[in-house]
Design a protein around this motif. Sequence first.
Motif, mmCIF file in Angstrom:
data_model
loop_
_atom_site.group_PDB
_atom_site.id
_atom_site.type_symbol
_atom_site.label_atom_id
_atom_site.label_comp_id
_atom_site.label_asym_id
_atom_site.label_seq_id
_atom_site.Cartn_x
_atom_site.Cartn_y
_atom_site.Cartn_z
ATOM 1 N N ILE A 68 0.840 -1.206 0.000
ATOM 2 C CA ILE A 68 0.000 0.000 0.000
ATOM 3 C C ILE A 68 0.869 1.247 0.000
ATOM 4 C CG2 ILE A 68 -1.604 1.376 1.406
ATOM 5 C CD1 ILE A 68 -2.848 -1.353 2.280
ATOM 6 N N LEU A 69 1.890 1.260 0.848
ATOM 7 C CA LEU A 69 2.780 2.426 0.914
ATOM 8 C C LEU A 69 3.511 2.641 -0.405
ATOM 9 C CD1 LEU A 69 4.282 2.040 4.486
ATOM 10 C CD2 LEU A 69 2.656 3.780 3.699
ATOM 11 N N GLU A 70 4.028 1.575 -0.991
ATOM 12 C CA GLU A 70 4.776 1.712 -2.238
ATOM 13 C C GLU A 70 3.876 2.165 -3.379
ATOM 14 O OE1 GLU A 70 7.153 -1.802 -2.829
ATOM 15 O OE2 GLU A 70 8.497 -1.214 -1.199
ATOM 16 N N GLN A 71 2.658 1.626 -3.454
ATOM 17 C CA GLN A 71 1.731 2.046 -4.506
ATOM 18 C C GLN A 71 1.318 3.504 -4.341
ATOM 19 O OE1 GLN A 71 -1.473 -0.816 -4.407
ATOM 20 N NE2 GLN A 71 -0.143 -2.483 -5.066
ATOM 21 N N ALA A 72 1.339 3.987 -3.097
ATOM 22 C CA ALA A 72 0.963 5.380 -2.832
ATOM 23 C C ALA A 72 2.155 6.335 -2.957
ATOM 24 C CB ALA A 72 0.353 5.496 -1.438
ATOM 25 N N ARG A 83 10.583 5.731 5.060
ATOM 26 C CA ARG A 83 9.940 6.006 3.769
ATOM 27 C C ARG A 83 9.726 7.501 3.590
ATOM 28 N NH1 ARG A 83 7.947 1.626 1.095
ATOM 29 N NH2 ARG A 83 8.373 -0.303 2.194
ATOM 30 N N GLU A 84 9.720 7.905 2.366
ATOM 31 C CA GLU A 84 9.485 9.309 2.032
ATOM 32 C C GLU A 84 8.592 9.376 0.805
ATOM 33 O OE1 GLU A 84 13.736 10.277 0.198
ATOM 34 O OE2 GLU A 84 13.719 9.069 2.033
ATOM 35 N N LYS A 85 7.958 10.505 0.646
ATOM 36 C CA LYS A 85 7.114 10.724 -0.531
ATOM 37 C C LYS A 85 7.507 12.051 -1.148
ATOM 38 C CE LYS A 85 2.375 10.579 -2.117
ATOM 39 N NZ LYS A 85 0.994 10.242 -1.752
#
Length: 101
Positions: A68-72, A83-85
């Motif tokens: 979910i995190l990677e897809q977002a 993690r960062e966005k």
Amino acid sequence: MVFHVSRAPFDDRNVRLAASYAIDKDGIVGSLLSGIESRADSLLDPAMPYSNVNLTPYPYDKQKAIDILEQAGWVDLDGDGLREKNGVKRPYSLLYRTSNG
């Protein structure tokens, strides 16, 4: 556990969803609470008036949380485990009470 949804990173619905899958409630009960308490699948006790709303709890699923995190767009670009966005790290704090007082 509750999330402060007006502050990063929990203002992102995908982060809240991933966190819900990432929390090992049975593990918390067994280790942190020494198996004394039962698992809580909601904030309020369903025995309280108007609190039994028949929500389906999220099961512990670490891989689903990661997906979910990677897809977002939440990725670990530099291998530090955070993690960062869009190149921005979003730190958070996990607070808990150590007594009933």
